[in-house]
Motif scaffolding. Structure first.
Motif, PDB file in Angstrom:
ATOM      1  N   GLN A  48      42.442  26.355  36.667  1.00 53.12           N
ATOM      2  CA  GLN A  48      43.330  26.658  37.796  1.00 53.12           C
ATOM      3  C   GLN A  48      42.598  26.661  39.137  1.00 53.12           C
ATOM      4  O   GLN A  48      43.226  26.721  40.195  1.00 53.12           O
ATOM      5  CB  GLN A  48      44.005  28.024  37.569  1.00 53.12           C
ATOM      6  CG  GLN A  48      44.882  28.059  36.322  1.00 53.12           C
ATOM      7  CD  GLN A  48      45.634  29.360  36.207  1.00 53.12           C
ATOM      8  OE1 GLN A  48      46.358  29.785  37.120  1.00 53.12           O
ATOM      9  NE2 GLN A  48      45.477  30.042  35.083  1.00 53.12           N
ATOM     10  N   GLU A  49      41.260  26.659  39.088  1.00 60.26           N
ATOM     11  CA  GLU A  49      40.421  26.533  40.280  1.00 60.26           C
ATOM     12  C   GLU A  49      40.642  27.674  41.276  1.00 60.26           C
ATOM     13  O   GLU A  49      41.178  27.489  42.375  1.00 60.26           O
ATOM     14  CB  GLU A  49      40.628  25.166  40.949  1.00 60.26           C
ATOM     15  CG  GLU A  49      40.250  24.009  40.029  1.00 60.26           C
ATOM     16  CD  GLU A  49      40.146  22.671  40.753  1.00 60.26           C
ATOM     17  OE1 GLU A  49      40.396  22.639  41.974  1.00 60.26           O
ATOM     18  OE2 GLU A  49      39.809  21.673  40.093  1.00 60.26           O
ATOM     19  N   TYR A  50      40.231  28.854  40.866  1.00 61.42           N
ATOM     20  CA  TYR A  50      40.246  29.998  41.772  1.00 61.42           C
ATOM     21  C   TYR A  50      39.025  30.859  41.473  1.00 61.42           C
ATOM     22  O   TYR A  50      38.414  30.778  40.411  1.00 61.42           O
ATOM     23  CB  TYR A  50      41.539  30.825  41.622  1.00 61.42           C
ATOM     24  CG  TYR A  50      41.726  31.482  40.267  1.00 61.42           C
ATOM     25  CD1 TYR A  50      41.193  32.744  40.003  1.00 61.42           C
ATOM     26  CD2 TYR A  50      42.445  30.846  39.261  1.00 61.42           C
ATOM     27  CE1 TYR A  50      41.363  33.358  38.772  1.00 61.42           C
ATOM     28  CE2 TYR A  50      42.629  31.453  38.024  1.00 61.42           C
ATOM     29  CZ  TYR A  50      42.089  32.705  37.782  1.00 61.42           C
ATOM     30  OH  TYR A  50      42.252  33.304  36.563  1.00 61.42           O
ATOM     31  N   PHE A  51      38.677  31.702  42.446  1.00 64.11           N
ATOM     32  CA  PHE A  51      37.544  32.626  42.299  1.00 64.11           C
ATOM     33  C   PHE A  51      38.053  34.016  41.918  1.00 64.11           C
ATOM     34  O   PHE A  51      39.073  34.482  42.451  1.00 64.11           O
ATOM     35  CB  PHE A  51      36.751  32.730  43.610  1.00 64.11           C
ATOM     36  CG  PHE A  51      35.865  31.553  43.885  1.00 64.11           C
ATOM     37  CD1 PHE A  51      34.649  31.408  43.223  1.00 64.11           C
ATOM     38  CD2 PHE A  51      36.240  30.591  44.816  1.00 64.11           C
ATOM     39  CE1 PHE A  51      33.819  30.326  43.491  1.00 64.11           C
ATOM     40  CE2 PHE A  51      35.417  29.504  45.090  1.00 64.11           C
ATOM     41  CZ  PHE A  51      34.203  29.372  44.422  1.00 64.11           C
ATOM     42  N   TYR A  52      37.319  34.652  41.030  1.00 62.39           N
ATOM     43  CA  TYR A  52      37.640  36.027  40.662  1.00 62.39           C
ATOM     44  C   TYR A  52      36.344  36.771  40.379  1.00 62.39           C
ATOM     45  O   TYR A  52      35.521  36.320  39.585  1.00 62.39           O
ATOM     46  CB  TYR A  52      38.548  36.086  39.429  1.00 62.39           C
ATOM     47  CG  TYR A  52      39.017  37.486  39.106  1.00 62.39           C
ATOM     48  CD1 TYR A  52      40.184  37.988  39.671  1.00 62.39           C
ATOM     49  CD2 TYR A  52      38.280  38.318  38.267  1.00 62.39           C
ATOM     50  CE1 TYR A  52      40.612  39.271  39.406  1.00 62.39           C
ATOM     51  CE2 TYR A  52      38.692  39.604  38.004  1.00 62.39           C
ATOM     52  CZ  TYR A  52      39.869  40.074  38.559  1.00 62.39           C
ATOM     53  OH  TYR A  52      40.275  41.356  38.301  1.00 62.39           O
ATOM     54  N   CYS A  53      36.165  37.897  41.059  1.00 62.90           N
ATOM     55  CA  CYS A  53      34.974  38.730  40.844  1.00 62.90           C
ATOM     56  C   CYS A  53      35.340  39.882  39.929  1.00 62.90           C
ATOM     57  O   CYS A  53      36.348  40.558  40.150  1.00 62.90           O
ATOM     58  CB  CYS A  53      34.455  39.264  42.182  1.00 62.90           C
ATOM     59  SG  CYS A  53      33.093  40.447  41.992  1.00 62.90           S
ATOM     60  N   TRP A  54      34.510  40.107  38.915  1.00 63.86           N
ATOM     61  CA  TRP A  54      34.809  41.168  37.954  1.00 63.86           C
ATOM     62  C   TRP A  54      34.638  42.551  38.564  1.00 63.86           C
ATOM     63  O   TRP A  54      35.022  43.543  37.962  1.00 63.86           O
ATOM     64  CB  TRP A  54      33.916  41.031  36.715  1.00 63.86           C
ATOM     65  CG  TRP A  54      33.922  39.654  36.125  1.00 63.86           C
ATOM     66  CD1 TRP A  54      32.843  38.903  35.767  1.00 63.86           C
ATOM     67  CD2 TRP A  54      35.071  38.832  35.843  1.00 63.86           C
ATOM     68  NE1 TRP A  54      33.238  37.685  35.284  1.00 63.86           N
ATOM     69  CE2 TRP A  54      34.604  37.608  35.323  1.00 63.86           C
ATOM     70  CE3 TRP A  54      36.449  39.007  35.990  1.00 63.86           C
ATOM     71  CZ2 TRP A  54      35.448  36.576  34.940  1.00 63.86           C
ATOM     72  CZ3 TRP A  54      37.294  37.976  35.612  1.00 63.86           C
ATOM     73  CH2 TRP A  54      36.798  36.794  35.095  1.00 63.86           C
ATOM     74  N   ARG A  55      34.096  42.629  39.775  1.00 68.41           N
ATOM     75  CA  ARG A  55      33.964  43.934  40.443  1.00 68.41           C
ATOM     76  C   ARG A  55      35.004  44.115  41.541  1.00 68.41           C
ATOM     77  O   ARG A  55      35.598  45.168  41.668  1.00 68.41           O
ATOM     78  CB  ARG A  55      32.564  44.094  41.044  1.00 68.41           C
ATOM     79  CG  ARG A  55      31.448  44.213  40.027  1.00 68.41           C
ATOM     80  CD  ARG A  55      30.121  44.470  40.722  1.00 68.41           C
ATOM     81  NE  ARG A  55      30.174  45.711  41.475  1.00 68.41           N
ATOM     82  CZ  ARG A  55      29.774  46.891  40.977  1.00 68.41           C
ATOM     83  NH1 ARG A  55      29.310  46.966  39.756  1.00 68.41           N
ATOM     84  NH2 ARG A  55      29.851  47.978  41.711  1.00 68.41           N
ATOM     85  N   CYS A  56      35.220  43.072  42.357  1.00 63.16           N
ATOM     86  CA  CYS A  56      36.087  43.280  43.529  1.00 63.16           C
ATOM     87  C   CYS A  56      37.334  42.403  43.545  1.00 63.16           C
ATOM     88  O   CYS A  56      38.102  42.444  44.503  1.00 63.16           O
ATOM     89  CB  CYS A  56      35.288  43.096  44.818  1.00 63.16           C
ATOM     90  SG  CYS A  56      34.510  41.489  45.037  1.00 63.16           S
ATOM     91  N   GLY A  57      37.570  41.618  42.486  1.00 64.54           N
ATOM     92  CA  GLY A  57      38.851  40.945  42.338  1.00 64.54           C
ATOM     93  C   GLY A  57      38.923  39.513  42.854  1.00 64.54           C
ATOM     94  O   GLY A  57      37.919  38.821  43.024  1.00 64.54           O
ATOM     95  N   PHE A  58      40.158  39.086  43.094  1.00 58.99           N
ATOM     96  CA  PHE A  58      40.474  37.707  43.483  1.00 58.99           C
ATOM     97  C   PHE A  58      39.990  37.387  44.896  1.00 58.99           C
ATOM     98  O   PHE A  58      40.050  38.232  45.787  1.00 58.99           O
ATOM     99  CB  PHE A  58      41.989  37.523  43.407  1.00 58.99           C
ATOM    100  CG  PHE A  58      42.489  36.206  43.934  1.00 58.99           C
ATOM    101  CD1 PHE A  58      42.534  35.092  43.127  1.00 58.99           C
ATOM    102  CD2 PHE A  58      42.928  36.099  45.245  1.00 58.99           C
ATOM    103  CE1 PHE A  58      43.003  33.878  43.619  1.00 58.99           C
ATOM    104  CE2 PHE A  58      43.400  34.898  45.742  1.00 58.99           C
ATOM    105  CZ  PHE A  58      43.435  33.784  44.917  1.00 58.99           C
ATOM    106  N   HIS A  59      39.500  36.124  45.074  1.00 56.41           N
ATOM    107  CA  HIS A  59      39.107  35.659  46.404  1.00 56.41           C
ATOM    108  C   HIS A  59      39.591  34.216  46.586  1.00 56.41           C
ATOM    109  O   HIS A  59      39.367  33.376  45.700  1.00 56.41           O
ATOM    110  CB  HIS A  59      37.591  35.702  46.583  1.00 56.41           C
ATOM    111  CG  HIS A  59      37.022  37.085  46.587  1.00 56.41           C
ATOM    112  ND1 HIS A  59      37.180  37.947  47.653  1.00 56.41           N
ATOM    113  CD2 HIS A  59      36.323  37.771  45.649  1.00 56.41           C
ATOM    114  CE1 HIS A  59      36.595  39.096  47.372  1.00 56.41           C
ATOM    115  NE2 HIS A  59      36.068  39.020  46.165  1.00 56.41           N
ATOM    116  N   PRO A  60      40.239  33.894  47.707  1.00 56.39           N
ATOM    117  CA  PRO A  60      40.682  32.514  47.964  1.00 56.39           C
ATOM    118  C   PRO A  60      39.502  31.551  48.024  1.00 56.39           C
ATOM    119  O   PRO A  60      38.386  31.930  48.405  1.00 56.39           O
ATOM    120  CB  PRO A  60      41.377  32.622  49.327  1.00 56.39           C
ATOM    121  CG  PRO A  60      41.727  34.065  49.469  1.00 56.39           C
ATOM    122  CD  PRO A  60      40.652  34.816  48.761  1.00 56.39           C
TER     123      PRO A  60
END
Length: 305
Positions: A48-60
């Motif tokens: 789906q091509e998105y960023f997600y940090c396991w500490r601070c969440g979704f990022h565009p």
């Protein structure tokens, strides 16, 4: 998008499936938004091509690559095209579709290892269970391929509704002390709200970093889930409080963030005061000392000092 080629060409250190911090279908790097928390937290989901940090969440995608590559947005947009990124990334970037909220498999009432952990840290386990509705996981606990084994599950309530959770490891050797609910399962993103018992809040509050700090200080306290506070959290503070003690941990970066938070609150009309715990953080205080400190903080005379 050929994210691995991009990372290699720009000399970014990354990890793929097989590394302990990276699951199947993701490519991970150090998160530029989690300053002071080393580790490969920031994953790029290959389908789906998105960023997600396991500490601070979704990022565009665009602003995240801009920060990772230290390049302006207009250049990043060209790089996305060059490496085969989806056209949608150039225009509408949205979070992944929401999934139903649920807790990890194997979540149950606290077991003896959890109780021993709490007692060792000086908490009254029965009171913490009653006040904060915490649960626990054993050696097998999974949610969306993330391993939540041997953790205390801390429910996050907002306006009376269970909206998310954080999971605190009881293993001192665990690489990640805290894991959060996957963002696409959160009813409300935890970094947009505050942790605490809203029903017990008065117009004077105590702002701390984490959930265990709140447990120690009680109903007058609330947490921002780390020192990287968000504007939506500031707005919630402004709605709830007239005076806030900021009691972030006793370290340099926490001091900087505390000053930033106080400046924003003061600008919005909320009075603030920086307070330091006598220990490294509020959660490690003796309970009697914490109770006495809260009593002092809530006194009218102390506020006027």
């Amino acid at each position: 998008m050929r994210i691995i080629d991009l990372y290699r060409d720009f000399n970014l250190d990354f990890k793929t499936e097989g590394h302990k911090h990276c699951r199947e279908g993701w490519v991970n790097v150090e998160c530029p938004f989690c300053t002071g928390n080393p580790g490969y937290h920031l994953g790029f989901e290959l389908q789906q091509e998105y960023f997600y940090c396991w500490r601070c969440g979704f990022h565009p995608v665009v602003p995240t690559l801009s920060k990772l590559l230290n390049l302006p947005v207009f250049k990043v947009k060209g790089i996305i095209k060059e490496y085969g990124g989806k056209t949608a990334l150039m225009h509408t970037i949205k979070e992944p579709d929401k999934l139903p909220f649920k807790l990890p498999t194997g979540t149950s009432e606290l077991m003896q290892p959890h109780l021993r952990y709490l007692e060792k840290r000086g908490y009254n386990s029965l009171k913490i269970i009653e006040d904060w509705k915490i649960k626990g996981t054993g050696p097998h606990a999974i949610l969306d391929k993330l391993n939540y084994k041997n953790r205390i599950i801390v429910p996050i309530y907002w306006n009376g509704l269970l909206v998310s959770f954080v999971a605190r490891s009881i293993n001192p050797k665990d690489a990640y002390r805290y894991l959060v609910c996957p963002k696409d399962r959160e009813i409300v993103f935890h970094k947009n709200i505050l942790y605490g018992n809203q029903r017990k809040w008065k117009r004077v509050g105590i702002c701390v970093e984490g959930v265990t700090d709140v447990w120690r200080l009680g109903g007058n306290a609330f947490a921002t889930f780390g020192i990287e506070f968000k504007r939506k959290q500031v707005r919630e503070m402004v709605r709830a409080f007239d005076f806030i003690y900021v009691m972030y941990d006793n370290e340099s970066q926490a001091n900087v963030q505390a000053e930033k938070l106080m400046a924003e609150l003061n600008f919005a009309g909320v009075k603030t005061k920086r307070i330091h715990a006598p220990t490294k953080d509020p959660g490690s205080m003796n309970q009697d000392d914490a109770d006495y400190l809260v009593k002092q903080l809530m006194s009218v005379n102390f506020i006027k000092l």
